[in-house]
Design a protein around this motif. Structure first.
Motif, short mmCIF file in Angstrom:
data_model
loop_
_atom_site.label_atom_id
_atom_site.label_comp_id
_atom_site.label_asym_id
_atom_site.label_seq_id
_atom_site.Cartn_x
_atom_site.Cartn_y
_atom_site.Cartn_z
N ASN A 1 -4.07 1.17 -8.95
CA ASN A 1 -5.21 1.33 -9.85
C ASN A 1 -6.51 1.49 -9.08
O ASN A 1 -7.42 2.19 -9.55
N PHE A 2 -6.61 0.86 -7.92
CA PHE A 2 -7.81 1.01 -7.10
C PHE A 2 -7.93 2.44 -6.59
O PHE A 2 -9.03 3.01 -6.53
N MET A 3 -6.81 3.05 -6.21
CA MET A 3 -6.83 4.44 -5.76
C MET A 3 -7.24 5.37 -6.90
O MET A 3 -7.98 6.34 -6.69
N MET A 4 -6.79 5.06 -8.11
CA MET A 4 -7.21 5.86 -9.27
C MET A 4 -8.71 5.69 -9.52
O MET A 4 -9.40 6.64 -9.88
N LEU A 5 -9.23 4.48 -9.30
CA LEU A 5 -10.66 4.24 -9.43
C LEU A 5 -11.44 5.06 -8.41
O LEU A 5 -12.50 5.62 -8.72
N CYS A 6 -10.89 5.15 -7.20
CA CYS A 6 -11.57 5.93 -6.15
C CYS A 6 -11.67 7.40 -6.53
O CYS A 6 -12.63 8.09 -6.16
N THR B 1 0.83 -1.20 0.00
CA THR B 1 0.00 0.00 0.00
C THR B 1 0.87 1.26 0.00
O THR B 1 0.56 2.24 -0.69
N THR B 2 1.96 1.23 0.75
CA THR B 2 2.88 2.37 0.79
C THR B 2 3.56 2.57 -0.56
O THR B 2 3.65 3.70 -1.06
N GLU C 1 4.19 5.65 -5.48
CA GLU C 1 4.32 5.66 -6.93
C GLU C 1 3.29 6.61 -7.56
O GLU C 1 3.60 7.33 -8.51
N LEU C 2 2.08 6.60 -7.01
CA LEU C 2 1.05 7.51 -7.53
C LEU C 2 1.41 8.96 -7.24
O LEU C 2 1.22 9.83 -8.10
N GLN D 1 0.70 -4.25 -5.30
CA GLN D 1 1.07 -2.84 -5.42
C GLN D 1 0.40 -2.21 -6.64
O GLN D 1 -0.17 -1.12 -6.55
N MET D 2 0.47 -2.90 -7.77
CA MET D 2 -0.15 -2.41 -9.00
C MET D 2 -1.67 -2.32 -8.83
O MET D 2 -2.31 -1.34 -9.24
#
Length: 259
Positions: free
Chosen positions: A116-121, A19-20, A25-26, A111-112
């Motif tokens: 992508n889940f954070m981008m979806l959020c 998660t870190t 990376e984002l 991690q990947m």
């Protein structure tokens, strides 16, 4: 398969690590940007509005009916295709870590997926606004969305893992997948609804991505998804997981040499 499950279990337990890494990376991608990751949301919103107006007119559909369908389809397709395309290069892009550190390989998949889940959020904000604006959301079918999204996410995990292994061994594979996903986009009911392809219903029934979109989108617009989409997606998950566990167990120790 036992070795595969040990790697996966240890990776999931190291959630603080992936998660870190995913969050860093984002943040690195949007360093010194005022808006940050919300640039993705803004560009997606503009795309949805533009396509909603144009295709709504072409299909002769009311905005209230078409825009929610389009917004949900594009936002979740962006997530699905992002996980699959980035999944292909997960081990390749993490070559410096894999070749030098004795970390579990599944950590890089998580991690990947987390990134992508954070981008979806970020993008899901668009869906929420559209659903509230046109008042098409109903709590009655929302549990079906939760189940559907969980099934899709489970399928994406094994697909990304399997494709990552194949890609690290055969470097042309990511380009093949990217081209394939571009074609699939146009034959999957994203810009249109499945009812518009009544003459080609068999095409939808054989398209796994049509199942994924159906079990995610229909509950959010107050409809019940077709039962076969759930059955087929679950069968695909079971078969895919068994194949991936076998391949992962055979190849995970060779990944460090292939990268």
């Amino acid at each position: 398969m036992k070795e595969s499950l040990k790697d996966i279990s240890a990776s999931i337990k190291a959630w603080h690590l992936w998660t870190t890494l995913g969050w860093l990376e984002l943040r690195q991608r949007y360093k010194r940007s005022i808006v940050g990751p919300f640039w993705i949301t803004l560009s997606m919103a503009v795309l949805i509005i533009a396509l909603g107006v144009i295709y709504g007119e072409l299909f002769k559909l009311e905005v209230k009916e078409y825009l929610p369908m389009l917004a949900i389809g594009l936002v979740f397709w962006n997530f699905i295709s992002g996980v699959i395309n980035e999944g292909c290069v997960t081990f390749i892009s993490s070559a410096s870590f894999i070749s030098q550190l004795p970390t579990k390989k599944f950590i890089y998949i998580m991690q990947m997926l987390w990134r992508n889940f954070m981008m979806l959020c970020h993008n899901i904000v668009i869906v929420i606004i559209v659903l509230l604006l046109f008042n098409v959301f109903t709590i009655k079918t929302f549990p079906f969305f939760i189940v559907g999204f969980a099934i899709v996410l489970a399928n994406l995990i094994w697909i990304a893992t399997l494709f990552a292994i194949i890609s690290v061994r055969f470097r042309d594979f990511p380009q093949m997948v990217m081209s394939f996903m571009q074609v699939v986009f146009y034959i999957t009911p994203i810009l249109f609804s499945g009812t518009m392809l009544a003459k080609y219903s068999l095409l939808l029934k054989l398209n796994p991505f049509a199942w994924f979109i159906e079990i995610i989108r229909s509950p959010l617009v107050g409809k019940f998804p077709a039962a076969y989409c759930y059955y087929n997606s679950i069968i695909l998950f079971v078969v895919g997981v068994l194949v991936t566990l076998f391949v992962f167990g055979k190849c995970k120790d060779r990944i460090a040499y292939w990268v």
